[in-house]
Design a protein around this motif. Structure first.
Motif, PDB file in Angstrom:
ATOM      1  N   LEU A 170       1.133  -1.035   0.088  1.00 26.16           N
ATOM      2  CA  LEU A 170       0.178  -0.292  -0.129  1.00 26.16           C
ATOM      3  C   LEU A 170       0.537   1.079  -0.035  1.00 26.16           C
ATOM      4  N   CYS A 171       0.762   2.028  -0.914  1.00 27.54           N
ATOM      5  CA  CYS A 171       1.320   3.696  -1.211  1.00 27.54           C
ATOM      6  C   CYS A 171       1.161   3.775   0.743  1.00 27.54           C
ATOM      7  N   PRO A 172       2.170   4.221   1.177  1.00 29.07           N
ATOM      8  CA  PRO A 172       1.944   4.779   2.603  1.00 29.07           C
ATOM      9  C   PRO A 172       1.418   6.384   1.985  1.00 29.07           C
ATOM     10  N   GLY A 173       1.427   7.142   1.247  1.00 24.20           N
ATOM     11  CA  GLY A 173       0.609   8.234   1.116  1.00 24.20           C
ATOM     12  C   GLY A 173      -0.977   8.760   0.503  1.00 24.20           C
ATOM     13  N   CYS A 174      -1.307   7.537   0.276  1.00 24.84           N
ATOM     14  CA  CYS A 174      -3.104   7.551  -0.395  1.00 24.84           C
ATOM     15  C   CYS A 174      -3.467   6.058  -0.069  1.00 24.84           C
ATOM     16  N   TYR A 175      -2.737   4.774   0.705  1.00 20.97           N
ATOM     17  CA  TYR A 175      -2.900   3.482   0.802  1.00 20.97           C
ATOM     18  C   TYR A 175      -3.833   3.315  -0.135  1.00 20.97           C
ATOM     19  N   THR A 206      -0.491  14.572  -7.239  1.00 26.57           N
ATOM     20  CA  THR A 206      -1.760  14.944  -7.123  1.00 26.57           C
ATOM     21  C   THR A 206      -2.477  14.394  -6.081  1.00 26.57           C
ATOM     22  N   THR A 207      -1.860  13.111  -4.573  1.00 28.31           N
ATOM     23  CA  THR A 207      -2.935  13.142  -4.378  1.00 28.31           C
ATOM     24  C   THR A 207      -3.200  14.264  -3.522  1.00 28.31           C
ATOM     25  N   LEU A 208      -1.948  15.165  -2.751  1.00 24.25           N
ATOM     26  CA  LEU A 208      -2.397  15.659  -1.812  1.00 24.25           C
ATOM     27  C   LEU A 208      -2.964  17.277  -2.588  1.00 24.25           C
ATOM     28  N   ARG A 209      -2.964  17.632  -3.896  1.00 27.79           N
ATOM     29  CA  ARG A 209      -3.978  18.750  -3.548  1.00 27.79           C
ATOM     30  C   ARG A 209      -5.300  18.338  -4.337  1.00 27.79           C
ATOM     31  N   PRO A 220      -3.583  10.593   9.445  1.00 27.92           N
ATOM     32  CA  PRO A 220      -2.723  11.638  10.357  1.00 27.92           C
ATOM     33  C   PRO A 220      -1.028  11.339   9.363  1.00 27.92           C
ATOM     34  N   GLN A 221      -0.561   9.551   9.708  1.00 27.47           N
ATOM     35  CA  GLN A 221       0.068   9.048   9.248  1.00 27.47           C
ATOM     36  C   GLN A 221       0.472   9.494   7.680  1.00 27.47           C
ATOM     37  N   GLN A 222      -0.953   9.189   6.650  1.00 30.56           N
ATOM     38  CA  GLN A 222      -0.891   9.887   5.496  1.00 30.56           C
ATOM     39  C   GLN A 222      -0.245  10.735   5.378  1.00 30.56           C
ATOM     40  N   ARG A 223      -0.800  12.434   5.700  1.00 30.44           N
ATOM     41  CA  ARG A 223      -0.980  13.197   6.069  1.00 30.44           C
ATOM     42  C   ARG A 223       0.737  13.956   5.937  1.00 30.44           C
ATOM     43  N   VAL A 224       1.434  13.083   7.436  1.00 32.09           N
ATOM     44  CA  VAL A 224       2.635  12.947   7.332  1.00 32.09           C
ATOM     45  C   VAL A 224       3.687  13.040   5.578  1.00 32.09           C
ATOM     46  N   VAL A 225       3.004  11.895   5.185  1.00 31.13           N
ATOM     47  CA  VAL A 225       3.761  11.041   4.245  1.00 31.13           C
ATOM     48  C   VAL A 225       3.793  12.334   3.123  1.00 31.13           C
ATOM     49  N   LEU A 226       2.798  13.512   2.653  1.00 28.60           N
ATOM     50  CA  LEU A 226       2.429  13.868   1.921  1.00 28.60           C
ATOM     51  C   LEU A 226       2.906  15.233   1.857  1.00 28.60           C
ATOM     52  N   VAL A 229       7.047  14.719   1.077  1.00 28.54           N
ATOM     53  CA  VAL A 229       7.035  14.668  -0.162  1.00 28.54           C
ATOM     54  C   VAL A 229       6.474  16.255  -0.877  1.00 28.54           C
ATOM     55  N   ALA A 230       5.559  16.794  -0.436  1.00 28.94           N
ATOM     56  CA  ALA A 230       5.578  18.373  -1.166  1.00 28.94           C
ATOM     57  C   ALA A 230       7.077  19.047  -0.771  1.00 28.94           C
ATOM     58  N   ALA A 231       7.329  18.929   0.756  1.00 31.23           N
ATOM     59  CA  ALA A 231       8.388  19.525   1.139  1.00 31.23           C
ATOM     60  C   ALA A 231       9.672  19.369   0.425  1.00 31.23           C
ATOM     61  N   ALA A 232       9.856  18.184  -0.288  1.00 32.28           N
ATOM     62  CA  ALA A 232      10.891  17.692  -0.679  1.00 32.28           C
ATOM     63  C   ALA A 232      10.402  18.435  -2.156  1.00 32.28           C
ATOM     64  N   MET A 233       9.696  18.712  -2.911  1.00 34.19           N
ATOM     65  CA  MET A 233       9.654  18.939  -4.073  1.00 34.19           C
ATOM     66  C   MET A 233       9.828  20.417  -4.347  1.00 34.19           C
ATOM     67  N   ALA A 234       9.517  21.172  -3.040  1.00 31.47           N
ATOM     68  CA  ALA A 234       9.261  21.906  -3.347  1.00 31.47           C
ATOM     69  C   ALA A 234      11.070  22.938  -3.730  1.00 31.47           C
TER      70      ALA A 234
END
Length: 234
Positions: A170-175, A206-209, A220-226, A229-234
């Motif tokens: 399961l993807c850790p960002g969205c399961y 895309t998922t976070l948007r 909450p765990q998904q949100r941390v992952v997303l 990732v967003a911070a790493a892409m910034a």
């Protein structure tokens, strides 16, 4: 089986650039969050994965493989899903009860259909037990059925058998279920927490948007992952 909350799923989305042998779609529910469906070729059959689904009352991924030699054929299955018709996949007789695998449209909450494995007792006073169930918007089931119909012609008599289900994580960002044959990314060393095994949509942001636009709850765990990732892409 826990019933759907009174809030209807907001919307569904499928990926348009997937290979001909796989499809994926997500519904955003105002209280349940993200609900996924994955349809793909599995040897000489079809693999439908609902994530999450209720399995004995506990949320989990439900991979269901349908062989191409089932009575009525996979084309009938796909046509029923696409048209929103009820369909019985099979009935298994056991001492004292029988188990029915079926798609049931017309949920008491308008616009929701259920894929379920139900155990019914011979005793008319006995309890009916939903062993596994996945509730999704009818539109998402229809997209899954249409995609199934596109995959069936690819199977053919030369498709290799698949006696065992293909492993997925399961993807850790969205399961979302991510199979080896899926398009996925691995992001390592992103900020303070390494993130691995992301699906493409989470890796691209895309998922976070989508979640921010839909305004639905996020684990909450998904949100941390997303957000990592967003911070790493910034």
């Amino acid at each position: 089986m826990g019933r759907h909350k009174q809030h209807k799923p907001r919307r569904s989305r499928g990926e348009s650039d997937r290979p001909a042998t796989e499809w994926f779609g997500t519904a955003f529910h105002s209280t349940e969050g993200m609900q996924h469906l994955d349809v793909r070729q599995s040897g000489n059959g079809i693999l439908i994965t609902s994530s999450p689904a209720e399995i004995d009352g506990v949320p989990a991924a439900w991979p269901l493989r349908l062989r191409n030699d089932v009575d009525g054929g996979l084309n009938e299955v796909g046509a029923a899903l696409a048209a929103g018709r009820g369909h019985v996949f099979g009935v298994t007789e056991s001492p004292g009860h029988k188990t029915v695998l079926a798609f049931m449209p017309d949920h008491p909450e308008e616009g929701v259909g259920t894929l379920a494995r139900v155990r019914t007792p011979e005793d008319p006073d006995g309890d009916v037990v939903f062993e596994r169930s996945a509730e999704r918007p009818m539109g998402l089931w229809a997209e899954a059925g249409e995609s199934l119909l596109r995959i069936v012609p690819v199977l053919g008599p030369d498709a290799p058998p698949a006696d065992d289900l293909e492993d997925c994580r399961l993807c850790p960002g969205c399961y979302r279920p991510v199979y080896e044959s899926s398009s996925s990314h691995t992001l390592i060393g992103a900020g303070p927490m390494p993130v691995m095994g992301l699906c493409r949509l989470c890796a691209e942001g895309t998922t976070l948007r989508s979640l921010r636009q839909a305004d639905v709850p996020v684990d909450p765990q998904q949100r941390v992952v997303l957000e990592t990732v967003a911070a790493a892409m910034a």
